[in-house]
Motif scaffolding. Sequence first.
Motif, PDB file in Angstrom:
ATOM      1  N   LYS A 167       0.993  -1.136   0.189  1.00 20.13           N
ATOM      2  CA  LYS A 167      -0.079  -0.047  -0.114  1.00 20.13           C
ATOM      3  C   LYS A 167       0.762   1.355  -0.073  1.00 20.13           C
ATOM      4  CE  LYS A 167      -3.760   2.401   2.258  1.00 20.13           C
ATOM      5  NZ  LYS A 167      -4.864   2.261   3.636  1.00 20.13           N
ATOM      6  N   GLN A 184       2.202   7.389   1.557  1.00 17.85           N
ATOM      7  CA  GLN A 184       2.141   7.624  -0.072  1.00 17.85           C
ATOM      8  C   GLN A 184       1.896   6.214  -0.866  1.00 17.85           C
ATOM      9  OE1 GLN A 184       5.580   9.633  -1.461  1.00 17.85           O
ATOM     10  NE2 GLN A 184       4.905  10.051  -3.460  1.00 17.85           N
ATOM     11  N   LEU A 185       0.946   6.419  -1.392  1.00 19.11           N
ATOM     12  CA  LEU A 185       0.545   4.994  -2.148  1.00 19.11           C
ATOM     13  C   LEU A 185       1.643   4.678  -3.185  1.00 19.11           C
ATOM     14  CD1 LEU A 185      -3.433   5.597  -2.716  1.00 19.11           C
ATOM     15  CD2 LEU A 185      -2.306   4.039  -0.907  1.00 19.11           C
ATOM     16  N   THR A 186       1.742   3.389  -3.328  1.00 22.69           N
ATOM     17  CA  THR A 186       2.891   2.758  -4.418  1.00 22.69           C
ATOM     18  C   THR A 186       1.941   2.948  -5.750  1.00 22.69           C
ATOM     19  OG1 THR A 186       1.788   0.753  -4.072  1.00 22.69           O
ATOM     20  CG2 THR A 186       3.654   1.134  -2.698  1.00 22.69           C
ATOM     21  N   PRO A 187       2.873   2.769  -6.853  1.00 23.42           N
ATOM     22  CA  PRO A 187       2.025   2.975  -8.127  1.00 23.42           C
ATOM     23  C   PRO A 187       1.081   1.802  -8.112  1.00 23.42           C
ATOM     24  CG  PRO A 187       4.422   3.277  -8.329  1.00 23.42           C
ATOM     25  CD  PRO A 187       4.087   2.872  -7.007  1.00 23.42           C
ATOM     26  N   GLN A 190      -2.063   2.594  -6.419  1.00 20.94           N
ATOM     27  CA  GLN A 190      -2.941   3.679  -7.317  1.00 20.94           C
ATOM     28  C   GLN A 190      -3.676   3.155  -8.356  1.00 20.94           C
ATOM     29  OE1 GLN A 190      -0.424   7.096  -7.995  1.00 20.94           O
ATOM     30  NE2 GLN A 190       0.830   6.815  -6.357  1.00 20.94           N
ATOM     31  N   LYS A 192      -4.833   0.219  -8.532  1.00 22.57           N
ATOM     32  CA  LYS A 192      -5.793  -0.768  -8.001  1.00 22.57           C
ATOM     33  C   LYS A 192      -5.594  -2.157  -8.450  1.00 22.57           C
ATOM     34  CE  LYS A 192      -9.629   2.672  -6.994  1.00 22.57           C
ATOM     35  NZ  LYS A 192      -8.556   3.788  -6.902  1.00 22.57           N
TER      36      LYS A 192
END
Length: 443
Positions: A167, A184-187, A190, A192
């Motif tokens: 995440k 900070q969201l990972t790629p 992001q 999904k």
Amino acid sequence: MNPAILFILGVVFVAIGVAVSIALHEVGHLVPAKLFKVRVTKYMIGFGPTIWSKRKGETEYGFKAIPLGGYVAMIGMYPPNKEDGSVRPSSTGMFQTLASEARSAAHEEVGPGDEKRVFYKLPVWKKVIIMLGGPAMNFLIGLVLTAVLLMGFGVSSPTTTIADVSKCQVKQGETVDPNSAACQLTPAAQAKLQPNDVITGFDGKTVTSWAELTGWIRASAGKAVQITVERGGQSVTTQVTPVLSARPVIGDNGQQAKGPDGKPLYEEVGFLGIGAQTAMVPQPASSVLPMAGENIKQIAGVVLNLPARVVGVAQAAFSSEPRDPNGPMSVVGVGRAAGEVAAMQDVPVQSRLAALIGLIAGLNFALAVFNLIPLLPLDGGHIAGALYEGARRRIAKLFRKPDPGAFDIAKLLPLTYVVAGLLMAMSALLIYADIVKPVNLFG
């Protein structure tokens, strides 16, 4: 099934594997000896008192009480005294007496018509083949089991199916609360992406392996690319932008590489934040020899450094130091490791069985390499004696001197007893260490 029962089954599996390996090692000596017409009086598995035997032809086959090896008895292993041709004691010196008694034992069963069937009269090349037969059989067993392991069971390899999605982007050595604003969201998060998604395309290219995909991701930092996954029987395409992140440098051994200062190495590469599911993937036949060669190379390294390794085992056994997981083990240690593998109920049965077969394969390679050490009473000592005999006969012929005859390897018996004593002491130490301070192979 009860873990204790599984543990016992693992130990029994390896015990049977060891017994069969020893039996076939001795077959490796027996078959060429009979082909070369040497009279073989005994084929025995184990040492000490005989618990069962049966005579077939001129050979007695059987089992002895202590299952820690085996032997093939051939008549005339040592030549008579060079001076008088006698096999009886001719000196009261300790070393000479040892050699004379060994000659007597080697010739006790030599009867009329056996003069050309004694071992010492064989050509050098036949002696080498007979003594090399045991280690060669162990090499063959190890090679066959390696083929079964790689081609039948396969190797645990990453697949293109996602196992987990991270995440948060986390720097090395840091932790972040996934529910905090600092996350900070990972790629991958992001985009999904989800566990069990099968990645089929990346940046317009068809994905065929995890290694291939990893290379593309690492080379795509900061670049927006299309990624296609199969989810629930449907194809889903979305966009991801790998971020530049410090990732471990993996060496040829599969472990994180280290720099000259001993510190772990990292490199800045593209990162998505996904992990791969693994599966047992069968390997081609071409992978068998390289894998066997790598195993033999590692075992040879242990054998070459055996004195230092044994000292390390002794230090660990009598102190609080941990055992070296790459160090030598006794059959007790191997049996314990097999039991632990068999009792791992969270590991698929196929993987556990593959691990047990791998243990037997490695044990056979170890038996082969160890037996080739050029010291008596090991096979390598007999091979070295035969090669020395051949060399001195060639030199004598070259200088037109009389044939010196068969090399009297019985003269090396004092050294043989010293080596045998050291081997027994080493075995006792390893068994003790495997009981009080076993090797932790599984963390």
